[in-house]
Design a protein around this motif. Sequence first.
Motif, PDB file in Angstrom:
ATOM      1  N   ASP A 274       0.826  -1.208   0.000  1.00 30.41           N
ATOM      2  CA  ASP A 274       0.000   0.000   0.000  1.00 30.41           C
ATOM      3  C   ASP A 274       0.860   1.257   0.000  1.00 30.41           C
ATOM      4  OD1 ASP A 274      -2.463  -1.433   0.199  1.00 30.41           O
ATOM      5  OD2 ASP A 274      -1.950  -1.852   2.294  1.00 30.41           O
ATOM      6  N   LEU A 275       1.865   1.244   0.849  1.00 31.90           N
ATOM      7  CA  LEU A 275       2.708   2.422   1.034  1.00 31.90           C
ATOM      8  C   LEU A 275       4.164   1.992   1.020  1.00 31.90           C
ATOM      9  CD1 LEU A 275       0.892   3.992   4.132  1.00 31.90           C
ATOM     10  CD2 LEU A 275       0.998   5.002   1.853  1.00 31.90           C
ATOM     11  N   VAL A 276       5.033   2.884   0.558  1.00 26.66           N
ATOM     12  CA  VAL A 276       6.466   2.602   0.659  1.00 26.66           C
ATOM     13  C   VAL A 276       7.182   3.819   1.244  1.00 26.66           C
ATOM     14  CG1 VAL A 276       6.697   0.881  -1.178  1.00 26.66           C
ATOM     15  CG2 VAL A 276       6.759   3.311  -1.776  1.00 26.66           C
ATOM     16  N   PHE A 277       8.249   3.550   1.947  1.00 24.70           N
ATOM     17  CA  PHE A 277       9.143   4.620   2.396  1.00 24.70           C
ATOM     18  C   PHE A 277      10.342   4.653   1.462  1.00 24.70           C
ATOM     19  CE2 PHE A 277       7.485   3.674   6.802  1.00 24.70           C
ATOM     20  CZ  PHE A 277       6.959   4.934   7.029  1.00 24.70           C
ATOM     21  N   LEU A 313       3.849   9.497  -7.811  1.00 17.52           N
ATOM     22  CA  LEU A 313       3.225   8.389  -7.075  1.00 17.52           C
ATOM     23  C   LEU A 313       1.837   8.838  -6.634  1.00 17.52           C
ATOM     24  CD1 LEU A 313       4.567   5.702  -6.275  1.00 17.52           C
ATOM     25  CD2 LEU A 313       5.021   6.668  -4.017  1.00 17.52           C
ATOM     26  N   ASP A 314       0.850   7.987  -6.804  1.00 19.05           N
ATOM     27  CA  ASP A 314      -0.501   8.425  -6.418  1.00 19.05           C
ATOM     28  C   ASP A 314      -0.579   8.717  -4.925  1.00 19.05           C
ATOM     29  OD1 ASP A 314      -3.281   8.961  -6.758  1.00 19.05           O
ATOM     30  OD2 ASP A 314      -3.638   7.083  -5.687  1.00 19.05           O
ATOM     31  N   TRP A 315       0.063   7.860  -4.127  1.00 18.10           N
ATOM     32  CA  TRP A 315      -0.041   8.055  -2.677  1.00 18.10           C
ATOM     33  C   TRP A 315       1.323   7.872  -2.012  1.00 18.10           C
ATOM     34  CZ3 TRP A 315      -4.325  10.266  -1.202  1.00 18.10           C
ATOM     35  CH2 TRP A 315      -4.469  10.517   0.177  1.00 18.10           C
ATOM     36  N   ASN A 316       1.832   8.930  -1.386  1.00 14.27           N
ATOM     37  CA  ASN A 316       3.154   8.878  -0.753  1.00 14.27           C
ATOM     38  C   ASN A 316       3.072   8.577   0.741  1.00 14.27           C
ATOM     39  OD1 ASN A 316       5.740  10.086  -2.351  1.00 14.27           O
ATOM     40  ND2 ASN A 316       3.842  10.781  -3.282  1.00 14.27           N
ATOM     41  N   SER A 317       4.160   8.073   1.300  1.00 17.37           N
ATOM     42  CA  SER A 317       4.369   8.101   2.748  1.00 17.37           C
ATOM     43  C   SER A 317       5.137   9.379   3.002  1.00 17.37           C
ATOM     44  CB  SER A 317       5.263   6.953   3.211  1.00 17.37           C
ATOM     45  OG  SER A 317       4.700   5.743   2.863  1.00 17.37           O
ATOM     46  N   LEU A 318       4.670  10.178   3.935  1.00 18.28           N
ATOM     47  CA  LEU A 318       5.318  11.467   4.189  1.00 18.28           C
ATOM     48  C   LEU A 318       6.049  11.396   5.521  1.00 18.28           C
ATOM     49  CD1 LEU A 318       2.140  13.541   3.294  1.00 18.28           C
ATOM     50  CD2 LEU A 318       4.101  13.130   1.793  1.00 18.28           C
ATOM     51  N   PHE A 319       7.333  11.675   5.504  1.00 21.26           N
ATOM     52  CA  PHE A 319       8.064  11.694   6.777  1.00 21.26           C
ATOM     53  C   PHE A 319       9.318  12.543   6.658  1.00 21.26           C
ATOM     54  CE2 PHE A 319      12.028   9.233   6.344  1.00 21.26           C
ATOM     55  CZ  PHE A 319      11.858   8.706   5.079  1.00 21.26           C
ATOM     56  N   PHE A 320       9.700  13.131   7.768  1.00 22.12           N
ATOM     57  CA  PHE A 320      11.011  13.783   7.867  1.00 22.12           C
ATOM     58  C   PHE A 320      11.867  13.117   8.925  1.00 22.12           C
ATOM     59  CE2 PHE A 320       8.743  17.507   6.030  1.00 22.12           C
ATOM     60  CZ  PHE A 320       9.518  17.623   4.892  1.00 22.12           C
ATOM     61  N   GLU A 321      11.222  12.335   9.796  1.00 25.48           N
ATOM     62  CA  GLU A 321      11.970  11.706  10.885  1.00 25.48           C
ATOM     63  C   GLU A 321      11.514  10.268  11.052  1.00 25.48           C
ATOM     64  OE1 GLU A 321      11.943  13.783  14.661  1.00 25.48           O
ATOM     65  OE2 GLU A 321      12.128  15.717  13.661  1.00 25.48           O
ATOM     66  N   ASN A 322      12.396   9.479  11.623  1.00 21.72           N
ATOM     67  CA  ASN A 322      12.039   8.184  12.181  1.00 21.72           C
ATOM     68  C   ASN A 322      13.190   7.796  13.097  1.00 21.72           C
ATOM     69  OD1 ASN A 322      14.060   6.808  10.686  1.00 21.72           O
ATOM     70  ND2 ASN A 322      12.691   6.558   8.950  1.00 21.72           N
ATOM     71  N   HIS A 323      13.203   6.575  13.567  1.00 26.98           N
ATOM     72  CA  HIS A 323      14.228   6.161  14.527  1.00 26.98           C
ATOM     73  C   HIS A 323      15.616   6.011  13.904  1.00 26.98           C
ATOM     74  CE1 HIS A 323      12.974   2.701  12.342  1.00 26.98           C
ATOM     75  NE2 HIS A 323      13.999   2.016  12.805  1.00 26.98           N
ATOM     76  N   ASP A 324      15.710   6.138  12.583  1.00 21.35           N
ATOM     77  CA  ASP A 324      17.004   6.023  11.906  1.00 21.35           C
ATOM     78  C   ASP A 324      17.540   7.374  11.428  1.00 21.35           C
ATOM     79  OD1 ASP A 324      16.975   3.201  12.058  1.00 21.35           O
ATOM     80  OD2 ASP A 324      15.842   3.051  10.182  1.00 21.35           O
ATOM     81  N   GLN A 325      16.775   8.417  11.627  1.00 19.23           N
ATOM     82  CA  GLN A 325      17.126   9.718  11.054  1.00 19.23           C
ATOM     83  C   GLN A 325      17.373  10.734  12.155  1.00 19.23           C
ATOM     84  OE1 GLN A 325      17.457  10.206   7.764  1.00 19.23           O
ATOM     85  NE2 GLN A 325      16.844   8.089   7.314  1.00 19.23           N
ATOM     86  N   PRO A 326      18.223  11.722  11.870  1.00 13.17           N
ATOM     87  CA  PRO A 326      18.386  12.802  12.847  1.00 13.17           C
ATOM     88  C   PRO A 326      17.096  13.617  12.969  1.00 13.17           C
ATOM     89  CG  PRO A 326      19.544  13.327  10.798  1.00 13.17           C
ATOM     90  CD  PRO A 326      19.066  11.915  10.674  1.00 13.17           C
ATOM     91  N   ARG A 327      17.059  14.519  13.927  1.00 15.02           N
ATOM     92  CA  ARG A 327      15.878  15.356  14.136  1.00 15.02           C
ATOM     93  C   ARG A 327      15.740  16.376  13.006  1.00 15.02           C
ATOM     94  NH1 ARG A 327      12.070  13.330  17.400  1.00 15.02           N
ATOM     95  NH2 ARG A 327      13.006  12.294  19.195  1.00 15.02           N
TER      96      ARG A 327
END
Length: 554
Positions: A274-277, A313-327
Motif C-alpha cells: 500500500d505504502l512505501v518509504f 506516485l498516487d499516494w506517498n508516505s510522508l516523513f522527515f523523521e524516524n528512529h534512523d534519522q536525525p531530528r
Amino acid sequence: MTERTWWKEAVVYQIYPKSFSDADGDGFGDLPGVIDRLDHLERLGVDCVWLNPVYQSPQRDNGYDVSDYRAIYPEFGTMDDWDRLLEELHARDIRLVMDMVPNHTSSDHEWFQRSRSEPDGEYGDYYIWRDGDPDEPPNNWESFFGGSAWEYDAEREAWYLHLYDVSQPDLNWRNPDVRDAMADTMNWWLEKGIDGFRLDVVNLLSKAEGLPDGDPSNDWTGSEHFVNGPRIFEYLDEIHENVFAGTDAVAIGEMPNLDLEHARRYTAPDGPLDLVFHFEHVGLDFGERGRWDVGDWDLLDLKETLDRWQGGLDWNSLFFENHDQPRSVSRFGDDERYRYESATALATILLTLRGTPFVYQGQEIGMTNGTFESLDDISDVDTVRNVRELIAAGAVADYESIRHVVEHRTRDNARTPMQWDDTAHAGFTDGEPWIPVNENYADINVASERERTPSVLSFYEALIDLRREREALVYGSYDIHRPDDEQLFVYTRTLDDDQVVVVINFSDSAATADLDALDAEASLLCGNYDDVAAEPNGPLELGPYEARLYGQSA
Ligand code: GLC
C-alpha cells in the motif's frame, strides 16, 4: 479517482518504545509506559501507531534482531501488556501497525542456531550459507553498517550473509519454508487484531542468482544485486496473497535505495504494497563521501525531490523523521534561532502534502539533535561500526575529526528519551535512562509545550484537526507553484470546488510573496505567526519560516 481507505486518512505516530516512556523504573521504555501516555496521542489527534519491534531480541540493533517473533522482549513487558495496549489503543480509535523484520533474524533465533548446527536438518537452508576459504568471503558485498557482509561461522565451517550486523543473518527467501514461516508469523499477529505491518528493508529479500561481486564504486557495494532483486515481486506478491489480501490491514514497505519507478510498481493497484518509504529527501545532505559526510542542500533540492514524488506516485508516505534519522528541525530547519518557526514550517509540509503523514515521537514538540562527545557515548551499532571502519581505513584520523558528521547523522539523535517534562530525565524514567536525555529537556518538553503559546505541539494539533476537517488536504490533487523560487514553497491542494493554498517561506529571512494562486476572497485557515490578517489583501509579507494555509473556492 483515488480509492478511499483508512490509511490514507490517517496520521500515523511512530513510537520507539525503548525511548518513549518507562513505567517500571529500569531506565528502559516499556509497553505499560506507552499505555500511560495514550492521552497525549489522543489529544494530538493521531489515528494510528507504528510501534518499532518489541519482540524477543538480544537488542544488538534495538529489536531489529529478532530471536522470537511471537514473544515480547521482557524489558518491554509481557504479552498481556501488549494485549492491553492494543485494547487501549482501539478503545481510543487508534490503530496499531507492528514492525515486521522479514529479511533477517537474530543469530540467537532458534532457526539460526539449528541452521548452523544441523546443516542437513529442517533449518539447514533457512539462511544464505556459502562454503569456501575461511580467509576469503564469497563476494565483495558490504554490510550497511560497514565492513564485509559475510561472517565465517566456525561451527558450520561456512560463511553466512548479513546485510546488517553480524548478529543479523539474512534469511534465504528462495526457500519456500522460510516464506511460509514468515507468512504464518504475520497471520498470527493479524489474528490478534492488529491493523497492519511496516515491513523492514523489504526490498532486499531477493538476492541475485550466484551472488556476483558488486561494483565497488557503488555507495553500498553489492546493492545492485540485492536491492529490488530478481524475485522480489514474486516474494511480495506471495506475502500479499497469503497475508494481506481480503483484509484492510495496511502493508508499508521500508525500502532502502528505492527509486520512483520501483515505488510505482510496488504500490500499483495490483501491486503487493500500500505504502512505501523512500529515502531520497533524507539523502540530500549526504556529502561527497556519502552518508558519513555532510553536504550542502538547499530548498530547491528539497522541493524538486518532494515534487517529483508527489507527481510520480498516487499516494506517498510522508516523513522527515524516524528512529534512523536525525531530528528534522536540526537537519532542515534552524534549531536555535527559529526552532518554533522552522519546526512548524516542516510540520506544515508533512501534514499538507498528498500522502499519509508519519510523525515520529518528539517531532511534535520540536526535539533536536544531541551532543555526543566521544564514540563511547554512542549506542547505535550503525554509527559505531561505520566510524570504526573509517578510522581503521585511515579515511578519518579519530572521532574528533568526524564528530560533526556523527552529531549531524547518528541514529542516536532520534533515540534520546522522549521529553515529557522538566523533572529528572525529562520524566521518561525514575531510574537511569539507557541513553542520556538531551540536555535541552528543561526547555523542550511536552508539559512546557502545552503551556507556551504559540507552541510546536499546539500547531501540530491544529494542523491535524484541519486535515481531518478539510478533505482537500487528504484527497485533493497537488500542484506546485513557483517551483524555482529559492525561498518559497507554494502548492495547492484541490478537491472538487475546494482549494487549500499552502505558502511557506522556508528560509531564515523575510519574504514577499505576490501569488497568482491566491484569490482575493481566500481566507486564512492556519499559520505559525500571530496577528496575520484573515484575508490576503495583496502581496504577502512573510517572516522567517512563516507558513500559512488559505482556503478558497477552486
Ligand atoms: C531498518 C530499520 C533499522 C534497522 C535496519 C536493519 O532500516 O529501520 O533501524 O537497523 O532496518 O533491520
